[in-house]
Design a protein around this motif. Sequence first.
Motif, PDB file in Angstrom:
ATOM      1  N   PHE A   1       0.906  -1.222   0.104  1.00  0.00           N
ATOM      2  CA  PHE A   1       0.034   0.076  -0.116  1.00  0.00           C
ATOM      3  C   PHE A   1       0.876   1.227  -0.069  1.00  0.00           C
ATOM      4  O   PHE A   1       0.497   2.280  -0.697  1.00  0.00           O
ATOM      5  CB  PHE A   1      -1.120  -0.114   1.026  1.00  0.00           C
ATOM      6  N   CYS A   2       1.982   1.226   0.756  1.00  0.00           N
ATOM      7  CA  CYS A   2       2.826   2.389   0.913  1.00  0.00           C
ATOM      8  C   CYS A   2       3.558   2.495  -0.485  1.00  0.00           C
ATOM      9  O   CYS A   2       3.624   3.928  -0.886  1.00  0.00           O
ATOM     10  CB  CYS A   2       3.847   2.375   1.904  1.00  0.00           C
ATOM     11  N   LYS A   3       3.960   1.515  -1.193  1.00  0.00           N
ATOM     12  CA  LYS A   3       4.475   1.709  -2.279  1.00  0.00           C
ATOM     13  C   LYS A   3       3.699   2.253  -3.489  1.00  0.00           C
ATOM     14  O   LYS A   3       3.900   3.141  -4.227  1.00  0.00           O
ATOM     15  CB  LYS A   3       5.137   0.383  -2.874  1.00  0.00           C
ATOM     16  N   VAL A   4       2.400   1.948  -3.397  1.00  0.00           N
ATOM     17  CA  VAL A   4       1.433   2.253  -4.325  1.00  0.00           C
ATOM     18  C   VAL A   4       1.039   3.759  -4.078  1.00  0.00           C
ATOM     19  O   VAL A   4       0.922   4.703  -4.982  1.00  0.00           O
ATOM     20  CB  VAL A   4       0.079   1.520  -4.199  1.00  0.00           C
TER      21      VAL A   4
ATOM     22  N   PHE B   1       1.646   9.496  -5.547  1.00  0.00           N
ATOM     23  CA  PHE B   1       1.981  11.083  -4.996  1.00  0.00           C
ATOM     24  C   PHE B   1       3.125  11.283  -5.232  1.00  0.00           C
ATOM     25  O   PHE B   1       3.677  12.636  -5.153  1.00  0.00           O
ATOM     26  CB  PHE B   1       1.444  11.098  -3.715  1.00  0.00           C
ATOM     27  N   ARG B   2       4.259  10.488  -5.585  1.00  0.00           N
ATOM     28  CA  ARG B   2       5.539  10.671  -5.743  1.00  0.00           C
ATOM     29  C   ARG B   2       6.405  11.392  -4.572  1.00  0.00           C
ATOM     30  O   ARG B   2       7.463  11.714  -4.777  1.00  0.00           O
ATOM     31  CB  ARG B   2       5.573  11.773  -6.933  1.00  0.00           C
ATOM     32  N   SER B   3       5.691  11.177  -3.610  1.00  0.00           N
ATOM     33  CA  SER B   3       6.589  11.466  -2.263  1.00  0.00           C
ATOM     34  C   SER B   3       5.857  10.949  -1.146  1.00  0.00           C
ATOM     35  O   SER B   3       4.721  10.655  -0.761  1.00  0.00           O
ATOM     36  CB  SER B   3       6.348  13.033  -1.867  1.00  0.00           C
TER      37      SER B   3
ATOM     38  N   ILE C   1       3.910  13.410   1.032  1.00  0.00           N
ATOM     39  CA  ILE C   1       2.654  13.714   0.846  1.00  0.00           C
ATOM     40  C   ILE C   1       1.608  12.728   0.645  1.00  0.00           C
ATOM     41  O   ILE C   1       0.608  12.888   1.207  1.00  0.00           O
ATOM     42  CB  ILE C   1       2.821  14.175  -0.874  1.00  0.00           C
ATOM     43  N   ALA C   2       2.093  11.382   0.500  1.00  0.00           N
ATOM     44  CA  ALA C   2       1.369  10.256   0.610  1.00  0.00           C
ATOM     45  C   ALA C   2       0.910   9.780   2.148  1.00  0.00           C
ATOM     46  O   ALA C   2      -0.469   9.486   2.370  1.00  0.00           O
ATOM     47  CB  ALA C   2       2.002   9.136  -0.040  1.00  0.00           C
ATOM     48  N   GLY C   3       1.737  10.018   3.014  1.00  0.00           N
ATOM     49  CA  GLY C   3       1.602  10.013   4.195  1.00  0.00           C
ATOM     50  C   GLY C   3       0.476  11.068   5.015  1.00  0.00           C
ATOM     51  O   GLY C   3      -0.433  10.486   5.791  1.00  0.00           O
ATOM     52  N   TRP C   4       0.401  12.288   4.505  1.00  0.00           N
ATOM     53  CA  TRP C   4      -0.619  13.073   4.770  1.00  0.00           C
ATOM     54  C   TRP C   4      -1.883  12.885   4.008  1.00  0.00           C
ATOM     55  O   TRP C   4      -2.846  12.956   4.620  1.00  0.00           O
ATOM     56  CB  TRP C   4      -0.278  14.502   4.488  1.00  0.00           C
TER      57      TRP C   4
ATOM     58  N   ARG D   1       3.199   5.673  10.040  1.00  0.00           N
ATOM     59  CA  ARG D   1       4.437   5.487  10.621  1.00  0.00           C
ATOM     60  C   ARG D   1       5.436   5.138   9.454  1.00  0.00           C
ATOM     61  O   ARG D   1       6.561   5.478   9.367  1.00  0.00           O
ATOM     62  CB  ARG D   1       4.532   4.513  11.533  1.00  0.00           C
ATOM     63  N   GLN D   2       5.236   4.020   8.514  1.00  0.00           N
ATOM     64  CA  GLN D   2       6.062   3.697   7.514  1.00  0.00           C
ATOM     65  C   GLN D   2       6.427   4.874   6.322  1.00  0.00           C
ATOM     66  O   GLN D   2       7.443   4.753   5.974  1.00  0.00           O
ATOM     67  CB  GLN D   2       5.559   2.473   6.656  1.00  0.00           C
ATOM     68  N   LEU D   3       5.433   5.598   5.941  1.00  0.00           N
ATOM     69  CA  LEU D   3       5.440   6.729   5.065  1.00  0.00           C
ATOM     70  C   LEU D   3       6.378   7.922   5.677  1.00  0.00           C
ATOM     71  O   LEU D   3       7.056   8.325   4.991  1.00  0.00           O
ATOM     72  CB  LEU D   3       4.264   6.979   4.708  1.00  0.00           C
ATOM     73  N   PHE D   4       6.096   7.918   7.053  1.00  0.00           N
ATOM     74  CA  PHE D   4       6.820   9.141   7.755  1.00  0.00           C
ATOM     75  C   PHE D   4       8.190   8.704   8.150  1.00  0.00           C
ATOM     76  O   PHE D   4       8.726   9.720   8.744  1.00  0.00           O
ATOM     77  CB  PHE D   4       5.904   9.650   8.907  1.00  0.00           C
TER      78      PHE D   4
END
Length: 147
Positions: A21-24, A29-31, A34-37, A88-91
């Motif tokens: 999910f994080c990779k998708v 969002f290329r970041s 940004i994906a985390g937010w 947590r993983q994205l940030f």
Amino acid sequence: MHRFLTWEFRKPYINKLVDFFCKVMTFIFRSEDIAGWVVCIFLHYYPYFYMLLSIMVYPIAPWMVWGFIITYISNIIFHGCVCFRIERQLFHDKTWFGPYGIMEFWGTEVVTKNVIWAFNVWTKFMFAIIIFKFFVLKQVEPDFRLF
């Protein structure tokens, strides 16, 4: 058979799901930031806040009960909030607890034990509101279909 129910069995699969999910989201969002937010606001805080506010303000509807039940069961299955895991993983921040950070204002240390306690208290409070509105006030939308 009970092996499938253990956390040790589920954990690697859940980690793979979170990674995917994080990779998708990062690809879209290329970041990671940004994906985390986006996950925080649009997939976690907004839907959950809307559901809780609706439970408190409006007559009980099936989607509210189902949303509450799904949220509770997913927290059991994922051994905590799956959105927290994703955030947590994205940030890249293992100490991220999202809105539970407000506990610092009460003088409570924001650690897993206290977050679990706050979640359990909040869940019981919301469940009591649902039961009260459903059985005592009989505040139910007239058309009570499951879907």
